[in-house]
Design an enzyme around this catalytic site. Structure first.
Site, PDB file in Angstrom:
ATOM      1  N   TYR A 189      -3.327 -12.140   3.190  1.00 30.59           N
ATOM      2  CA  TYR A 189      -3.109 -11.712   1.805  1.00 30.59           C
ATOM      3  C   TYR A 189      -1.932 -12.447   1.161  1.00 30.59           C
ATOM      4  O   TYR A 189      -2.112 -13.384   0.388  1.00 30.59           O
ATOM      5  CB  TYR A 189      -2.890 -10.194   1.835  1.00 30.59           C
TER       6      TYR A 189
ATOM      7  N   LYS B  65       0.817  -1.218   0.000  1.00 27.28           N
ATOM      8  CA  LYS B  65       0.000   0.000   0.000  1.00 27.28           C
ATOM      9  C   LYS B  65       0.847   1.264   0.000  1.00 27.28           C
ATOM     10  O   LYS B  65       0.368   2.338  -0.385  1.00 27.28           O
ATOM     11  CB  LYS B  65      -0.956   0.019   1.184  1.00 27.28           C
TER      12      LYS B  65
ATOM     13  N   TYR C  25     -12.547 -14.330   3.212  1.00 23.09           N
ATOM     14  CA  TYR C  25     -11.481 -13.352   3.379  1.00 23.09           C
ATOM     15  C   TYR C  25     -11.031 -13.288   4.837  1.00 23.09           C
ATOM     16  O   TYR C  25     -11.850 -13.195   5.757  1.00 23.09           O
ATOM     17  CB  TYR C  25     -11.968 -11.969   2.949  1.00 23.09           C
TER      18      TYR C  25
END
Length: 372
Positions: A324, A84, A298
């Site tokens: 992730y 990010k 998730y």
């Protein structure tokens, strides 16, 4: 056909056919052109770049497939690093351009994006409000308050929770309106930093990786990474297309079904290419996602993820996160074993960071206690 881009830069609108070898000289030239095209966008320095590109020879030997490499975007430097950071360099610059004094974003409870956003806001002197969606229903105190959540609060952000399935965009808009009524200037960053502005970070990463490989004399056959909110993969698709790369790009999904994931990535790649403003054409076949490794949902641990994270910690000394990059790694390992990369020599895994989340999932790994 070539189209004129920024300041007369020529950028191809066709992706190279698989098997086409782009010369090192051509790669360097196209990367330079892409750098010029990106230079028109505001950007604030938040990370340590370029990130390392390293071989994973012990893992390669164990699996017996192509030589595996890791692009260490866990080493970007911003609050323990992660993918990010690249997106936030463009997003936070845009927030500054809009004279924002407050950042709002959202994510799941153990959101790497939220953690890096709080750090970026702190670094730039902005207030930060984080909305966390409870997507797992876990009541584990470590999951709820440790890991990334601990760091969110340590960086000084206001953190609040929302239930699973909440309209998180609507929640952010509502908060922004309340802040405006109090005289603040909020700037909303979408989940994952995944819009055409944030995706520029991974357009730039594609260029960075290609230049590193050229300097090393390394021919990369495939690039694998975890894909979720679509920004990382959309940026890579756009960047690799811009430099006419024949690298086979594969995203390993962590949330959505394959058709939905690929469509999200394609749509954002098209918007990113349009935003880049060079006339670049994105082909649908350049977007590939394998969503076989999501598991029950998730952020929910899988046996394959747990084994993959343990394997890399114990063979390469590298930490991956359970939400992730760990599921992406599970997909990479499984696909090597299944022969997906047969005939390839060098496969790079893009490490998107997030090891801070491990402290929120300690019970999932069932590690032994102290020995005598």
């Amino acid at each position: 056909m070539q189209l004129k881009g920024v300041q007369g830069v020529t950028v191809t609108d066709q992706i190279s056919e698989v098997g086409t070898i782009t010369s090192q000289e051509m790669t360097v030239s196209l990367c330079k052109n892409l750098s010029i095209a990106l230079a028109k966008f505001p950007k604030v320095r938040l990370g340590h770049f370029p990130t390392p590109l390293e071989p994973m020879d012990r893992l390669s030997e164990i699996l017996g497939g192509p030589r595996l490499w890791v692009k260490r975007d866990d080493c970007t430097g911003l609050s323990s690093g992660g993918n990010k950071t690249r997106k936030l360099e463009y997003l936070m610059a845009d927030a500054q351009h809009e004279s924002a004094d407050t950042i709002i974003t959202q994510g799941a409870t153990q959101s790497n994006h939220a953690r890096q956003t709080t750090a970026a806001a702190a670094k730039l002197g902005m207030d930060c409000h984080i909305l966390l969606e409870d997507r797992t229903g876990s009541n584990d105190p470590n999951y709820i308050l440790n890991g990334n959540v601990l760091l969110d609060r340590l960086h000084g952000a206001s953190v609040s929770k929302r239930g699973n399935g909440a309209d998180m965009n609507g929640e952010m808009e509502g908060l922004a309106e309340r802040l405006r009524q109090n005289g603040r200037k909020p700037y909303i960053i979408p989940g994952g930093g995944s819009n055409q502005i944030g995706a520029l970070g991974y357009v730039n990463c594609a260029r960075e990786l290609a230049e590193q490989a050229a300097e090393m004399g390394l021919n990369i056959d495939a690039l694998v990474h975890a894909t979720g909110s679509a920004g990382t993969q959309a940026g890579l698709v756009t960047g690799l297309t811009a430099i006419q790369s024949a690298i086979h790009l594969l995203g390993i999904g962590v949330r959505a079904p394959q058709e939905k994931q690929e469509q999200m990535v394609f749509d954002l790649a098209v918007r990113t290419a349009d935003y880049l403003g060079t006339g670049l054409k994105i082909e649908r076949h350049s977007v590939r996602a394998n969503t076989d490794y999501v598991g029950p949902g998730y952020g929910m641990p899988t046996e394959g993820m747990i084994e993959a994270v343990k394997l890399l910690a114990r063979t390469e000394g590298i930490l991956f996160d359970p939400v992730y990059s760990g599921k992406g790694l599970d997909g990479l390992i499984a696909q090597v074993k299944e022969g997906y990369f047969d005939g390839m020599n060098n496969v790079v895994f893009l490490h998107t960071g997030g090891s801070a989340a491990l402290f929120g999932y300690s019970s999932a790994f069932e590690l032994p206690g102290y020995t005598e």
